[in-house]
Structure formats: structure tokens, C-alpha cells
Enzyme design. Structure first.
Site, PDB file in Angstrom:
ATOM      1  N   CYS A 296       0.849  -1.190   0.000  1.00  0.00           N
ATOM      2  CA  CYS A 296       0.000   0.000   0.000  1.00  0.00           C
ATOM      3  C   CYS A 296       0.877   1.230   0.000  1.00  0.00           C
ATOM      4  O   CYS A 296       1.910   1.230   0.626  1.00  0.00           O
ATOM      5  CB  CYS A 296      -0.850   0.039   1.259  1.00  0.00           C
ATOM      6  SG  CYS A 296      -2.256  -1.037   1.218  1.00  0.00           S
ATOM      7  N   PRO A 297       0.462   2.284  -0.612  1.00  0.00           N
ATOM      8  CA  PRO A 297      -0.775   2.498  -1.351  1.00  0.00           C
ATOM      9  C   PRO A 297      -0.600   2.296  -2.856  1.00  0.00           C
ATOM     10  O   PRO A 297      -1.473   2.686  -3.612  1.00  0.00           O
ATOM     11  CB  PRO A 297      -1.024   3.983  -1.089  1.00  0.00           C
ATOM     12  CG  PRO A 297       0.363   4.565  -1.068  1.00  0.00           C
ATOM     13  CD  PRO A 297       1.278   3.498  -0.549  1.00  0.00           C
TER      14      PRO A 297
END
Lengths: 75, 228, 182
Positions: A13-14
Site C-alpha cells: 500500500c498504497p
């Protein structure tokens, strides 16, 4: 109608979400984007975002700890 | 799910038969409980920390709770679901902590946990700022990094190793920071300023306002993408 | 055992409790419960990153170094913690427990996978991010847990100040991530 694969295996992430957002913008309505991920948090936040944005979403568990998020662009 | 199945022309990569990891999971579960029992016999404190650690790890993984995303997503993706969840956690925990602290103070006992009320100085500002940068680029905060080591990610193991290195560098230079900044700084315990009931009211109201702001922000972002 | 695993995989309760992710708000409530239990029992809220400095100190001591002269470890409490050692340090057990708890949750969902690194950029991001977090956590007297979460819940203004700059840092970090590490 187009089908695009987005390889996000090994990315945390992200990055999967940001890449998917960008890619989806380039696609036309009706196209399908398949995002390959192996990050369990992306498995939650990517479908959540896509659903909230109004797209059709399906998750396929491809292998242990590996998923394909299938997003159909609706609008 | 009422979604109609999405038609895709390509099938996924050749399906391997998935192996169930549940047997290994049960084994790991047994070992971790056995270890915890042994620890508890040896020292109840160690056992308590061990079992609560397991609980924190289990909860963080199951709910994909992520402090990094809570701070980063409003700017990066426009999402605030985790931001709102963190604010809820702050509110509930504040209530519990306040009750414990107030309970001790009203009985004339020393207030517990005041070691976490630390002086505010340039340290706090720079510390928060570079921690914020670090957690976003490495893809996880302190708890998140530990949790993702347990998930089998290769990257967080490196982050963790260098988290330790960074901590050592921080500890090494701490004296300089203390002499120059921390020594002159003051710690502010909100009940000292606003009173016990004023402090809890102001804090909960602040959290509520932030929650509303986060909610409205996400909705406005959603509208922007719709009109595009 | 194998049969049991197969039966379990089809069970609805198993799916809801162990296979699928839980909502974020559930996480907020449960973390709060364990924070409060921790505070009520030990008199101290949850913290994560101070332990990492101790790990570093033990590594230095294992190689024959000494940290006794450092201001950070000069207090009696810090010395006592270091003297107890790795296996008798409650904070260490909590952090290792956290890894094991996450591992257990992942295995129960059959989601464990040793991930491959995709690029050298990731290694640099991990190293740089780790260093910044480690140094930042010592400056700020804690991390996102000790300084931010536990700090705010302890009604300390420092938690709010740390939080504001955590947010500013996260925005700068996002810009760096998109520019250099993607």
C-alpha cells in the site's frame, strides 16, 4: 471492450490503489481492469474504493495470499 | 453481493490447487498458547504482555487497521474510512484512560501513565514529521511493520531492521536534543488546563469535529470524480 | 487434521471470523478494549517503538559495545530494562507476540505468502523509511502508537502536536512515494 492486466504483485500500500486509480481513468466505460495483488491490505482497500466509486468489483483468490481484483468500469 | 458476474475474456493464471494453511495455523496457535502459559508461570507480567501482543497483532491483521493509511489516504486517494476508524479508536480509548486517570486522582492516588505526557518542543514537530514521511514510503508504521512481518512480507523485515538502526541513532543523539530543546519545553496535561470534565469534553468534541470533516472530505472527493 | 481443515474451510462461521477481513470500526473498538485493559493492568498504555531502541542496545552489547554513557539509557529504569535482557523484557514479548498474532491470523485465512521484492526501489524505500521512523520515534518520544494513539488518549497535548506533524509528514511522504518510489 478492453481488458487490462495490472501487475501489482510484491507492491505494498498504497501503490496498488494509486496505480489502479490512474489506470482506470485511462480506460473507457465497460472496460475491465484486473489488478493482481499479494498484499492483504490492498485486498481490502482496493475493492472498497472501487465499490464506493460505483464500479463493479469481484475478487478472485488465485493462490494462498494472492488475489485478482476484477474491476469493471461503470461510469 | 448483488453484483452480476463480470465477464472477463482471459481466465486467471493457471489455477494451482490452493493448499490450506489451517493445519499450520493450528500448530502455531498451540505453540503460541503453550509459550504464553510457560511465560505466565515464570512471570505473569511477561505472559500478560505476550498474550496482549498476540491480541493486538490478530486484531490489526484481521481488520487491516492501518495508522499509515489513516494519515496518508485523505491526501493520496481521497479515502477517509481508516481516518474515521482511527478517530473512533481515539475517542473510545480516551474515555477509558480518562476514567482510570480521574478515578486515581479523585481518590488522591498518583495518576498512572503520566510518562506518556511528554514535553512539547521542536523534537515533537520534527519527530512527527519525519516519522510521517518514513511510514508512508516504507508502507507501514511501527505496529503495521510488525504485523506485516507476520504476513510474510519481505520488505517490512528490512524496514524493521532499519527502524532499529534509526532508533539507536536517535538514542545516541538524544542527549543533544534534550540539552537544546527538551529541557526548556513543557508537558501539557489537558486536565491541568481545562479541568477534568473540560478536558474530556474538549477532546471528544475535537475528535467529533475531525470525524465530520473527514466524512465530508471523502464525500466531496467522490463528487469531484463523478463530475469529471 | 486434513479433513478437519477442509470442513472448516466451508464453515460459515470460519469464513466470517477467520477468512474475511473485519470492518475497520471493529478494529477501532477492539484495539481500544485492549488499550484500556493494558492501561488498567500495567499502569502504562500500549507502546511499540521504545523496545526497538533496546533491541539496538542489546545488539551493540552483544558485539562488546556499551551504551551506558548515552543520555537515553542513563536512567535507572532504562538500565534495569537493559540488564533484564531480551527474553525477560515485557515490551519485547509484546512486539514478538504482535508478529505471531498477525502470523496466526494470516495462516488461519490461508493467506501466508513470502512475497518477492519487485525492485531495488523498494529496498531503498524500506531502508529510508525505517531509518526515518526509528529516528523520528526517538525524537518524538514514541511512534504512531506511543506518541500519537496513547499520547492523545492520555490527554496529553503532545499527542495532538505529534499527530498534526505526522499528518504533514504523511503528505510529504506521499509526494515522495509517487515521485520516486512507484
Amino acid at each position: 471492450m478492453q481488458e487490462v492486466m495490472l501487475d501489482c504483485l510484491g507492491e505494498a500500500c498504497p501503490i496498488p490503489l494509486v496505480k489502479a486509480q490512474k489506470k482506470l481513468e485511462e480506460l473507457a466505460v465497460g472496460d475491465v481492469l484486473i489488478v493482481q495483488i499479494d498484499h492483504s491490505c490492498a485486498m481490502k482497500n482496493l475493492p472498497e474504493w472501487a465499490r464506493e466509486a460505483g464500479h463493479n468489483v469481484e475478487i478472485e483468490e488465485v493462490d494462498d495470499g494472492e488475489w485478482e481484483v476484477v474491476i469493471e468500469k461503470v461510469k | 453481493m448483488s453484483d452480476t458476474s463480470i465477464r472477463r475474456s482471459s481466465t486467471a493464471r493457471p489455477r494451482k490447487k490452493k493448499k490450506s494453511q489451517i493445519p499450520i495455523a493450528l500448530l502455531v496457535g498451540l505453540v503460541m498458547i503453550a509459550l504464553g502459559v510457560v511465560m505466565s508461570v515464570f512471570s505473569p507480567v511477561l505472559g500478560f504482555f505476550w498474550f496482549t501482543g498476540i491480541a493486538f497483532g490478530f486484531i490489526l491483521q484481521k481488520t487491516r487497521f492501518c495508522f499509515t493509511a489513516a494519515m496518508r489516504d485523505p491526501y493520496l486517494t481521497g479515502g477517509t474510512n481508516l481516518t474515521k476508524a482511527v478517530l473512533i479508536a481515539l475517542a473510545i480509548t480516551t474515555l477509558g484512560f480518562w476514567a482510570i486517570k480521574y478515578g486515581a486522582a479523585s481518590r488522591g492516588l498518583p495518576i498512572p501513565g503520566q510518562g506518556f505526557v511528554v514535553p512539547i518542543s521542536l523534537n515533537t514537530v520534527i519527530g512527527g514529521f519525519i516519522f510521517g514521511i518514513g511510514m508512508v514510503i516504507s508502507g507501514g508504521c511501527a505496529s503495521g511493520t510488525l504485523m506485516r512481518v507476520g504476513e510474510g512480507l519481505t520488505m517490512p523485515i528490512r524496514s524493521l531492521a532499519f527502524f532499529v538502526v534509526g532508533s539507536v541513532l536517535g538514542a545516541m543523539t538524544m542527549g543533544w536534543w534534550v540539552v537544546n530543546f527538551v529541557a526548556r519545553a513543557k508537558a501539557v496535561f489537558l486536565p491541568d488546563v481545562f479541568g477534568w470534565f473540560g478536558a474530556i469534553a474538549i477532546q471528544l468534541a475535537t475528535i467529533l469535529l475531525l470525524w465530520i470533516a473527514a466524512d465530508k472530505f471523502a464525500k466531496s472527493k467522490q463528487k469531484v470524480t463523478e463530475t469529471q | 487434521m486434513k479433513k478437519f481443515a477442509e470442513w472448516l474451510a466451508k464453515n460459515d462461521y470460519y469464513k466470517a471470523w477467520f477468512k474475511d477481513a473485519w470492518p475497520y470500526v471493529t478494529g477501532a473498538v477492539l484495539l481500544s478494549v485492549f488499550q484500556i485493559v493494558t492501561f488498567a493492568t500495567t499502569g502504562s498504555p500500549w507502546g511499540v517503538s521504545a523496545v526497538f531502541a533496546n533491541w539496538g542496545a542489546w545488539i551493540i552489547e552483544a558485539f562488546g559495545g556499551s551504551v551506558d554513557k548515552w543520555y537515553y539509557f542513563a536512567s535507572e529504569g532504562a538500565q534495569a530494562t537493559l540488564d533484564r535482557g531480551f527474553f525477560q523484557d515485557p515490551g519485547t514479548m509484546r512486539n514478538i507476540g504482535l508478529i505471531v498474532g498477525a502470523l496466526f491470523a494470516t495462516l488461519m485465512a490461508s493467506g501466508f505468502k513470502i512475497k518477492k521484492l519487485k525492485s531495488g526501489k523498494q529496498v531503498i524505500a524500506a531502508i529510508l523509511g525505517g531509518l526515518l521512523m526509528g529516528y523520528g520515534a526517538r525524537l518524538g518520544f514514541g511512534c504512531n502508537i506511543g506518541a500519537f494513539y496513547s499520547g492523545i488518549a492520555s490527554l496529553s497535548l503532545s499527542g495532538w502536536v505529534f499527530g498534526v506533524f505526522l499528518f504533514v509528514g504523511a503528505i510529504v511522504g506521499s509526494k515522495m512515494l509517487v515521485k520516486w518510489f512507484m
